[in-house]
Design a protein around this motif. Sequence first.
Motif, PDB file in Angstrom:
ATOM      1  N   TRP A 210      74.462 122.641 -72.845  1.00  0.00           N
ATOM      2  CA  TRP A 210      75.144 121.419 -73.287  1.00  0.00           C
ATOM      3  C   TRP A 210      76.657 121.602 -73.168  1.00  0.00           C
ATOM      4  O   TRP A 210      77.354 120.735 -72.637  1.00  0.00           O
ATOM      5  N   LEU A 211      77.154 122.744 -73.632  1.00  0.00           N
ATOM      6  CA  LEU A 211      78.586 123.009 -73.517  1.00  0.00           C
ATOM      7  C   LEU A 211      79.024 123.111 -72.059  1.00  0.00           C
ATOM      8  O   LEU A 211      80.078 122.585 -71.677  1.00  0.00           O
ATOM      9  N   ALA A 212      78.205 123.778 -71.233  1.00  0.00           N
ATOM     10  CA  ALA A 212      78.544 123.915 -69.812  1.00  0.00           C
ATOM     11  C   ALA A 212      78.665 122.553 -69.150  1.00  0.00           C
ATOM     12  O   ALA A 212      79.609 122.285 -68.393  1.00  0.00           O
ATOM     13  N   ALA A 213      77.712 121.682 -69.428  1.00  0.00           N
ATOM     14  CA  ALA A 213      77.737 120.339 -68.835  1.00  0.00           C
ATOM     15  C   ALA A 213      78.938 119.546 -69.343  1.00  0.00           C
ATOM     16  O   ALA A 213      79.593 118.825 -68.572  1.00  0.00           O
ATOM     17  N   GLN A 214      79.250 119.672 -70.626  1.00  0.00           N
ATOM     18  CA  GLN A 214      80.403 118.979 -71.192  1.00  0.00           C
ATOM     19  C   GLN A 214      81.706 119.450 -70.563  1.00  0.00           C
ATOM     20  O   GLN A 214      82.587 118.650 -70.256  1.00  0.00           O
ATOM     21  N   ARG A 215      81.827 120.769 -70.365  1.00  0.00           N
ATOM     22  CA  ARG A 215      83.043 121.303 -69.748  1.00  0.00           C
ATOM     23  C   ARG A 215      83.245 120.748 -68.337  1.00  0.00           C
ATOM     24  O   ARG A 215      84.372 120.618 -67.874  1.00  0.00           O
ATOM     25  N   LEU A 216      82.134 120.419 -67.665  1.00  0.00           N
ATOM     26  CA  LEU A 216      82.206 119.885 -66.301  1.00  0.00           C
ATOM     27  C   LEU A 216      82.225 118.353 -66.279  1.00  0.00           C
ATOM     28  O   LEU A 216      82.263 117.757 -65.205  1.00  0.00           O
ATOM     29  N   GLY A 217      82.182 117.734 -67.444  1.00  0.00           N
ATOM     30  CA  GLY A 217      82.324 116.287 -67.529  1.00  0.00           C
ATOM     31  C   GLY A 217      81.057 115.485 -67.354  1.00  0.00           C
ATOM     32  O   GLY A 217      81.114 114.256 -67.193  1.00  0.00           O
ATOM     33  N   ALA A 218      79.887 116.112 -67.401  1.00  0.00           N
ATOM     34  CA  ALA A 218      78.632 115.383 -67.229  1.00  0.00           C
ATOM     35  C   ALA A 218      78.290 114.582 -68.485  1.00  0.00           C
ATOM     36  O   ALA A 218      78.746 114.889 -69.592  1.00  0.00           O
ATOM     37  N   ASP A 219      77.477 113.546 -68.294  1.00  0.00           N
ATOM     38  CA  ASP A 219      76.887 112.813 -69.416  1.00  0.00           C
ATOM     39  C   ASP A 219      75.581 113.517 -69.769  1.00  0.00           C
ATOM     40  O   ASP A 219      74.678 113.620 -68.933  1.00  0.00           O
ATOM     41  N   VAL A 220      75.467 114.014 -71.001  1.00  0.00           N
ATOM     42  CA  VAL A 220      74.339 114.861 -71.376  1.00  0.00           C
ATOM     43  C   VAL A 220      73.407 114.131 -72.330  1.00  0.00           C
ATOM     44  O   VAL A 220      73.828 113.596 -73.361  1.00  0.00           O
ATOM     45  N   LEU A 221      72.143 114.100 -71.947  1.00  0.00           N
ATOM     46  CA  LEU A 221      71.082 113.526 -72.779  1.00  0.00           C
ATOM     47  C   LEU A 221      70.223 114.671 -73.286  1.00  0.00           C
ATOM     48  O   LEU A 221      69.639 115.417 -72.499  1.00  0.00           O
TER      49      LEU A 221
ATOM     50  N   LEU B 296      74.909 120.343 -58.701  1.00  0.00           N
ATOM     51  CA  LEU B 296      75.184 118.923 -58.934  1.00  0.00           C
ATOM     52  C   LEU B 296      76.532 118.436 -58.440  1.00  0.00           C
ATOM     53  O   LEU B 296      76.725 117.232 -58.266  1.00  0.00           O
ATOM     54  N   ALA B 297      77.505 119.331 -58.230  1.00  0.00           N
ATOM     55  CA  ALA B 297      78.825 118.871 -57.808  1.00  0.00           C
ATOM     56  C   ALA B 297      78.774 118.364 -56.371  1.00  0.00           C
ATOM     57  O   ALA B 297      78.088 118.930 -55.536  1.00  0.00           O
ATOM     58  N   ALA B 298      79.497 117.304 -56.113  1.00  0.00           N
ATOM     59  CA  ALA B 298      79.524 116.722 -54.782  1.00  0.00           C
ATOM     60  C   ALA B 298      80.155 117.684 -53.800  1.00  0.00           C
ATOM     61  O   ALA B 298      81.115 118.360 -54.140  1.00  0.00           O
TER      62      ALA B 298
ATOM     63  N   ARG C  64      86.772 118.614 -66.071  1.00  0.00           N
ATOM     64  CA  ARG C  64      85.960 117.478 -66.504  1.00  0.00           C
ATOM     65  C   ARG C  64      85.620 116.509 -65.365  1.00  0.00           C
ATOM     66  O   ARG C  64      84.700 115.721 -65.478  1.00  0.00           O
ATOM     67  N   GLY C  65      86.344 116.596 -64.281  1.00  0.00           N
ATOM     68  CA  GLY C  65      86.035 115.708 -63.162  1.00  0.00           C
ATOM     69  C   GLY C  65      84.906 116.198 -62.272  1.00  0.00           C
ATOM     70  O   GLY C  65      84.385 115.432 -61.444  1.00  0.00           O
ATOM     71  N   ALA C  66      84.503 117.447 -62.423  1.00  0.00           N
ATOM     72  CA  ALA C  66      83.533 118.038 -61.490  1.00  0.00           C
ATOM     73  C   ALA C  66      82.201 117.296 -61.491  1.00  0.00           C
ATOM     74  O   ALA C  66      81.618 117.046 -60.435  1.00  0.00           O
ATOM     75  N   LEU C  67      81.718 116.932 -62.674  1.00  0.00           N
ATOM     76  CA  LEU C  67      80.437 116.222 -62.776  1.00  0.00           C
ATOM     77  C   LEU C  67      80.593 114.878 -63.494  1.00  0.00           C
ATOM     78  O   LEU C  67      79.629 114.356 -64.053  1.00  0.00           O
ATOM     79  N   ALA C  68      81.802 114.318 -63.449  1.00  0.00           N
ATOM     80  CA  ALA C  68      82.023 113.026 -64.101  1.00  0.00           C
ATOM     81  C   ALA C  68      81.085 111.975 -63.525  1.00  0.00           C
ATOM     82  O   ALA C  68      80.948 111.844 -62.304  1.00  0.00           O
ATOM     83  N   GLY C  69      80.413 111.253 -64.402  1.00  0.00           N
ATOM     84  CA  GLY C  69      79.481 110.211 -63.968  1.00  0.00           C
ATOM     85  C   GLY C  69      78.098 110.709 -63.639  1.00  0.00           C
ATOM     86  O   GLY C  69      77.218 109.909 -63.288  1.00  0.00           O
ATOM     87  N   THR C  70      77.866 112.011 -63.731  1.00  0.00           N
ATOM     88  CA  THR C  70      76.549 112.584 -63.455  1.00  0.00           C
ATOM     89  C   THR C  70      75.783 112.737 -64.757  1.00  0.00           C
ATOM     90  O   THR C  70      76.298 113.296 -65.724  1.00  0.00           O
TER      91      THR C  70
END
Length: 317
Positions: free
Chosen positions: A71-82, A315-317, A47-53
Amino acid sequence: MSLDQLDAQGRLRHLLTLEGLPRQTLLRLLDRAEALRPHAFGGTALRGALAGTALCTLFFEPSTRTRSSFWLAAQRLGADVLNFDASTSSTSKGETAADTLRNLEAMGVRGFVVRHREDGAVAALATAAAPGTVLVNAGDGRSAHPTQGLLDMLTLRQAKGADFARLKVLIVGDVKHSRVARSDLHALRTLGAGEIRVCGPRTLLPEDPATLAGCTVGHDLDAALEGVDAVMMLRLQRERMQEGLVASLEEYHRDYGLTAARLRRAAPDAVVLHPGPMNRGVEITDEVADGPQSRILQQVGNGVAVRMAVLEALLAA
């Protein structure tokens, strides 16, 4: 187009197509997706991989599997999904897709997963995007569906091993209208598939010879199935075709529907894939779709892992 997807160091900037994508880039994505599979079905370890993205699924066409798995992929990586629904947005008032993208960028959205009915629409948005914004093509017109191509290759690799040179792969059906078929063909050629066969009615095969370059093309499904290691069925895309391209659904099923009896012409351990949604009783029977050689639900599951790998790479830093 493939050069625009890579930066000066050869890293992905966007994922618009698999055409021309370097073999090593494709293999890295497949390897990473395989490694991410345990995380694709639950857990919070990444969840920290894309936290805040902030990521937007910008869909101008309906979707079930692709949108849900992104949507699930982004959630697993911690992204904020619109989640963007064109039918209830300002696009219904005449706002252009580019203006929609710029307005969302202004709110801090950094990544866009885009599905659009027009060929080249996602590449055009990538050109209009601000520096640092990344785009993933979730299917545009008939052109490309790169993450579907990747998950199909991952499913094939899991079933048959990494040496694609040993494989005989058959793609059946409506190639003319299929962005999935084009991405699969690009990936199979890049991975060095030993033999690629394409079978369908003449009216549903593309006129452009480049699309089928290097393929053995035929119109007799029984003959095309002989000895193949994998059968990739395509949906009959009635919403994209003019009337009259097939005489009837019954005749299409008679000539090009995959039945258990027909499948016996393939290698005994052949696997069956289908990108969905399936027209059961048209391109595939229940007995095959739900049978022991089907890898269709495995494809769906692999979609989450593949899309995690793509989002992480971009997207990951």
